[in-house]
Scaffold this motif. Structure first.
Motif, PDB file in Angstrom:
ATOM      1  N   VAL A   1      61.378  75.005  20.179  1.00  0.00           N
ATOM      2  CA  VAL A   1      62.636  74.822  20.892  1.00  0.00           C
ATOM      3  C   VAL A   1      63.719  75.545  20.133  1.00  0.00           C
TER       4      VAL A   1
ATOM      5  N   THR B   1      67.231  84.286  30.256  1.00  0.00           N
ATOM      6  CA  THR B   1      65.982  83.680  29.807  1.00  0.00           C
ATOM      7  C   THR B   1      64.784  84.580  30.121  1.00  0.00           C
TER       8      THR B   1
ATOM      9  N   ARG C   1      61.438  80.845  25.461  1.00  0.00           N
ATOM     10  CA  ARG C   1      62.203  80.541  26.675  1.00  0.00           C
ATOM     11  C   ARG C   1      62.656  79.085  26.754  1.00  0.00           C
ATOM     12  N   THR C   2      62.143  78.236  25.884  1.00  0.00           N
ATOM     13  CA  THR C   2      62.570  76.834  25.893  1.00  0.00           C
ATOM     14  C   THR C   2      63.698  76.676  24.890  1.00  0.00           C
ATOM     15  N   ARG C   3      64.867  76.372  25.421  1.00  0.00           N
ATOM     16  CA  ARG C   3      66.026  76.244  24.540  1.00  0.00           C
ATOM     17  C   ARG C   3      66.745  74.937  24.862  1.00  0.00           C
ATOM     18  N   GLU C   4      67.445  74.455  23.843  1.00  0.00           N
ATOM     19  CA  GLU C   4      68.179  73.206  24.052  1.00  0.00           C
ATOM     20  C   GLU C   4      69.625  73.392  23.673  1.00  0.00           C
TER      21      GLU C   4
ATOM     22  N   ARG D   1      68.205  70.770  28.306  1.00  0.00           N
ATOM     23  CA  ARG D   1      66.994  71.530  27.996  1.00  0.00           C
ATOM     24  C   ARG D   1      66.902  72.651  29.016  1.00  0.00           C
TER      25      ARG D   1
ATOM     26  N   ASP E   1      64.635  75.383  30.136  1.00  0.00           N
ATOM     27  CA  ASP E   1      63.325  75.991  30.056  1.00  0.00           C
ATOM     28  C   ASP E   1      62.938  76.446  31.455  1.00  0.00           C
TER      29      ASP E   1
ATOM     30  N   ASN F   1      67.546  66.678  28.349  1.00  0.00           N
ATOM     31  CA  ASN F   1      66.486  66.909  27.368  1.00  0.00           C
ATOM     32  C   ASN F   1      65.968  65.592  26.824  1.00  0.00           C
TER      33      ASN F   1
ATOM     34  N   THR G   1      56.272  75.541  30.049  1.00  0.00           N
ATOM     35  CA  THR G   1      56.609  74.137  30.247  1.00  0.00           C
ATOM     36  C   THR G   1      55.420  73.310  30.706  1.00  0.00           C
TER      37      THR G   1
END
Lengths: 293, 658, 99
Positions: free
Chosen positions: B19, B76, B84-87, B106, B108, B160, B519
């Motif tokens: 993440v 993204t 590609r998964t960011r918070e 979140r 993603d 998230n 995901t």
């Protein structure tokens, strides 16, 4: 009665004190007891007070023969002298109600009081009779006819703190008594002289000036003598409502009288001040004299 | 979030993608839901002053959200799949002892997909509503509530952690309740809103309990930590969590046994039906299961229950859809049925998560388009929904007919339109299951595809073809019908959605599984199973063609009576009664509940209140007697004192001399 | 004669005073009975002082007298003020503080 028996038994114990003391005790003890009983049963409060004074006096004697002369005299001066007189003064103040009614309003109160009183007495006497069978006075060093010095030393050294506290208590009590006994007339506010004058001028009273005083020409200052107006007639307001006015000489104002200042009477002109058409006398049963309002 | 991450990274990175911190355009992600929320706030607070421009503000905020979502999406896409998964942690929301919940987003592939669907379809439907609600005095309120819905739905998908998800979950529930009951003067609308709210509550309790269980076991509600450490949880608890989450999903998505609120929800304005009760909110259950796929991966039984629920629901929806004459209710049961497909897909596990989301997207396009078309027809037909009064409308409203027809073809799975790709993929995956599951799931799904074709064909024939029955009868409000094409604000969204209905399937089919892989994991193509992959498309297309043929034979070829025939066969009667779902709910839940409540009220009145009041009365009575001792006479008191003293002295002597 | 006689006399006086408090209704007389009880206690103190041969008992009796005097002053003031407002000195008439 068991109490009497116990008393008799106690008296029968071997004499540990002088015979004179025993004689004094057997005289003043029963006196104290009898007057105490009498105080409880007397219906008139003044009798109660006098009987209590007698009890206290007897106790004072007992103090003295128990080698406590200071306390004995204090008892006589403070209690029989001051306190009982205070009681009598209060009885004078509340005298109207000083006689108890014989009707008991609380049901069973008398019987219960008697039972409990006898029980208390019986318990105390029984306890004393069982525990103190053979006591005798100790030949104490501080005791004796002249123990006043020892007592003073004790009061002003060991018991100085309590002594000062009692003096503070006495002052507080005196102040409290003053506050309590002070008559607060919250219903009627007291007026100053100025306020009274203003009220008069505003017409809140029947007349502006004071009522004329009694007596004329300094011949008499009795309340019974009515006042004379400048023209020689009698001022009706000066006549008292409850005292019958005496006859008064009305001086002849048309011809100056050389004797007018002496107050000598001239029979032809005297009038009867008590005439009903002159003075309107209200009901004579009035107890208070209200000059104003 | 990032500070606690290193300690858990060993576990978390095993199954979960790394993440990253959201930077660049993604740091603006909070605007996604803040803009519609602000719009809702302004519209609610300004009141009548914003009546003239309020709907444009509502539209603007959602379009702005869509633009921002698109920018974040493009950013993204430019990243490597692993990044590609960011918070984005906004602030610490709840900090209470060991419970720490961040207000964190979140970003993603899954959430961004939903963001685009919600804001995209939402924008179109806002635009459509400008025209549809133009004569309604409550238009500003409508837009405020619609904006509130968009904001809450975005919070739901962007959260998230589970608590924030729950906030959005309840928010959409509230917005749905408000919008179903939008026509406040209609008792039916108020009742439907209450029903929706209550049945959603049942599901929400399940979701809440699932969150409690997870927090109890793991001490956290963050997705990342929960999914990373779910292996530590005993398998029984995992099963319980999955079933509770499924209960929540059933409530929100109108799945069996909580499906009966969704058709009643059609009492709301048609754009609401399109946006909330077809495209977005009712798919939240699918989102929930797809989002929690690491939990479902652990339990075969849980997934099986999910798939069974999906199968039962898709059959129920398809069967009841055949019997209704109310155009919106038919579409509503179609929605129930299609969501059943999605639930079935996510219940198949790694072989179906991406397919469920895929069908969700295509369904979002064509079902929203169908609802908007239905709304357009109603708009033209004095707000009547009874299809028996329609007929032959295709000449009067050509644009509506074409767009609706394309949506129809997409829904029944006409080759190479959207539904063909997404639904067939699900049926293929169902047939690919091992043993009885393959036959049951696949067979039911294929049968329902045929039924879908039948009821949709029936709808098409009754509405757009045949005799013009509306010329013979007056409308419900007594006026004559004057069907006409809808204004541009309404037709433009329909056209756009029609394009989506046609092309979304073909466009997304090759790329979506790969895009969602970070995901929901790689799409696993199962081989073998009940029927081979090559056979299934033919079977499905054949069944659909049979359905269309049946529709033509039973409805298109014969005259349709204006009055509903009452002497019908047993299956039709059962379907008209919603397969007795309401009766079952009433007898199983409502009546025992009423009895229980009565018993409790009786117990409360007589038992609890009686005890309390009895004690109070007893105390009051005894003290009323005891206080008589307080005579006010000092001598009585003194007597008691002397009595006490005598007792004490007697006791002391007794002790001393005994 | 044993000094116990004094104690017995004191016990009897105390009981008589207690009964007086209970049966008399005139507040002033009730007060007198209380004084009688205090005096009985004083006699006890003096007698024990003599039996023990110390002067502390007499000092205590002295303090009792002082406190009794203070009590009499305040008590009589209370009686007069009650009489002034209620025109009665009967303890039974002041019975408003009740149930």
């Amino acid at each position: 009665m068991s109490t009497v028996a116990v008393l008799a038994q106690a008296g029968g114990v071997e004499a540990l004190t002088s015979t004179g003391e025993a004689i004094a005790f057997w005289i003043f003890g029963p006196v104290a007891l009898a007057s105490a009983l009498g105080m409880v049963f007397a219906r008139h409060a003044v009798h109660c007070a006098l009987l209590l004074a007698l009890t206290m006096f007897s106790l004072a004697i007992l103090y003295v023969i128990q080698q406590a002369p200071f306390l004995g005299f204090t008892q006589i001066i403070v209690y029989t002298g001051a306190v009982m007189m205070l009681f009598l003064f209060v009885l004078m103040l509340v005298g109207k109600d000083s006689r108890d009614s014989v009707v008991e309003v609380l049901r069973g109160q008398r019987v219960a009081a008697l039972v409990l009183g006898l029980g208390m007495a019986g318990l105390l006497v029984a306890a004393l009779a069982r525990s103190l069978t053979s006591v005798q006075p100790a030949p104490g060093a501080g005791l004796g006819p002249n123990n006043l010095g020892g007592l003073g030393r004790l009061i002003f050294t060991v018991y100085l703190g309590p002594f000062e506290l009692t003096s503070a208590l006495l002052i507080t009590a005196a102040l409290g008594a003053m506050v309590l006994a002070h008559a607060q007339s919250s219903t009627h506010e007291k007026r100053t002289q100025r306020q009274t004058v203003i009220a008069r001028l505003r017409g809140e009273h029947a007349r502006i000036s004071p009522l004329p005083g009694p007596g004329v020409y300094a011949t008499a200052n009795s309340v019974a003598v009515p006042a004379l107006l400048p023209d020689g007639s009698i001022a009706p307001e000066s006549l008292s409502e409850i005292i019958e006015s005496v006859a008064v000489d009305v001086p002849d104002t048309s011809t100056p009288d050389a004797h007018s200042l002496t107050g000598r009477s001239s029979p032809d002109r005297s009038i009867d001040a008590g005439e009903p058409n002159d003075v309107s006398t209200p009901d004579g049963s009035h107890s208070g004299t209200e000059k104003e309002s | 979030m990032t500070t606690t991450l290193p300690a858990l990274s060993a576990l978390a990175q095993e199954a979960q993608p790394a993440v990253g911190e959201a930077t660049g355009t993604a740091s603006l992600a909070w605007l996604l839901f803040a803009l519609p929320a602000a719009g809702a706030l302004v519209l609610f607070l300004t009141g009548r002053r914003s009546d003239r421009w309020g709907h444009w503000l509502g539209l603007l905020t959602v379009v702005a959200s869509f633009v921002i979502g698109l920018l974040i999406f493009l950013e993204t896409v430019g990243l490597a799949p692993g990044e590609r998964t960011r918070e984005l942690a906004l602030y610490s929301w709840i900090g209470s002892g060991s419970l720490n919940v961040d207000f964190g987003l979140r970003l993603d592939p899954l959430s961004l997909t939903f963001v685009l669907l919600i804001t995209g379809v939402g924008s179109l439907i806002h635009l459509y509503s400008v025209g549809y609600m133009s004569h309604d005095p409550g238009r500003r309120r409508f837009f405020a509530q619609l904006n509130l819905f968009v904001a809450a739905m975005l919070v739901l998908v962007l959260a998230n952690n589970f608590v924030l998800l729950y906030l959005g979950w309840e928010g959409v529930g509230l917005a749905s309740y408000l919008l179903i009951g939008f026509y406040q003067d209609r008792p039916a609308a108020a009742t439907a809103a209450k029903k929706a709210f209550l049945m959603n509550r049942v599901g929400d309790v399940g979701l809440a309990l699932a969150i409690f269980l997870l927090w109890l076991e793991l001490g956290t509600t963050q997705y990342n930590e929960v999914f990373g450490r779910i292996g530590e949880v005993p398998s029984g608890t995992v099963l319980a969590v999955t079933l509770l989450l499924l209960l929540g999903a059933c409530g929100k998505s109108g799945q069996f046994p909580l499906q009966s609120w969704l058709p009643d929800a059609m009492e709301g304005p048609t754009p609401v039906s399109a946006l909330i009760h077809a495209a977005t909110m009712v798919t939240a259950g699918v989102y929930l299961i797809a989002r929690t796929n690491p939990i479902y991966d652990l339990t075969e039984t849980g997934r099986l229950v999910v798939a069974l629920i999906g199968v039962v629901t898709l059959l129920i929806g398809a069967i009841i859809g055949c019997a209704y004459d109310d155009i919106k209710k038919v579409l509503a049961y179609s929605t129930v049925s299609q969501i059943g497909y999605m639930i079935l897909a996510v219940g198949l596990g790694p072989a179906g998560y991406a397919l469920g989301i895929f069908h969700l997207l295509t369904h979002g396009f064509f079902k929203a388009g169908l609802f908007l078309g239905a709304g357009s027809v109603m708009h033209a037909m004095n707000d009547d929904v009874d299809m028996r009064r329609f007929g032959g409308l295709w000449r009067k409203m050509p644009v509506t007919f074409v767009t609706f027809g394309l949506g129809y073809l997409a829904l029944i799975g006409f080759p190479f339109l959207s539904g063909y790709f997404s639904k067939d993929a699900i049926i293929e995956a169902a047939f690919a299951q091992e043993g009885w599951q393959g036959w049951v799931f696949g067979g039911a799904a294929a049968l329902a595809a045929g039924l879908t074709a039948f009821y949709m064909t029936r709808l098409m024939f009754m509405t757009f073809f045949g005799e013009r029955r509306w010329e013979k009868v007056p409308a419900h409000n007594g006026e004559a019908y004057h069907p006409h094409e809808s204004p541009a604000t309404m037709t433009v969204p329909m056209i756009v959605l029609a394009f989506g209905s046609v092309g979304a399937g073909a466009a997304l089919y090759p790329v979506l599984p790969e895009w969602l892989a970070p995901t929901v994991g790689e799409l696993r193509e199962l081989e073998g199973g009940a029927l081979p992959h090559a056979v299934v498309p033919w079977l499905v297309v054949g069944l659909s063609a049979l359905g269309v043929l049946a529709g033509y034979l039973f409805v298109g070829r014969r005259p349709v009576p204006v009055e509903r025939p009452e002497r019908v066969s047993l299956p039709v009667r059962a379907a008209r009664a919603d397969l007795y779902a309401n009766a079952i709910n009433e007898s199983v839940v409502e009546r025992p509940g009423t009895w229980l409540t009565r018993i409790l009220v009786y117990f409360d009145n007589r038992g609890v209140d009686g005890a309390v009041n009895g004690i109070a009365a007893g105390l009051g009575g005894s003290s009323g007697r005891l206080r008589r001792l307080q005579t006010g006479f000092v001598r009585s008191y003194a007597l008691s004192m002397l009595g006490g003293s005598v007792l004490i002295v007697a006791a002391m002597l007794a002790v001393r001399f005994a | 004669m044993s000094p116990t006689n004094y104690l017995l006399l004191s016990a009897l006086l105390f009981s008589i005073g207690a009964v007086g408090v209970l049966v008399r209704r005139n507040a002033v007389v009730v007060f007198m009975c209380i004084e009688l009880m205090l005096n009985a206690v004083n006699l006890t103190l003096v007698t024990f002082s003599r039996i023990n041969g110390t002067l502390d008992g007499q000092v205590m009796a002295f303090f009792v007298m002082v406190v009794a005097a203070a009590e009499v002053v305040v008590g009589l003031a209370i009686i007069t003020s009650i009489f002034r407002t209620r025109q009665s000195s009967s303890v039974d008439d002041a019975n408003l503080l009740k149930y």
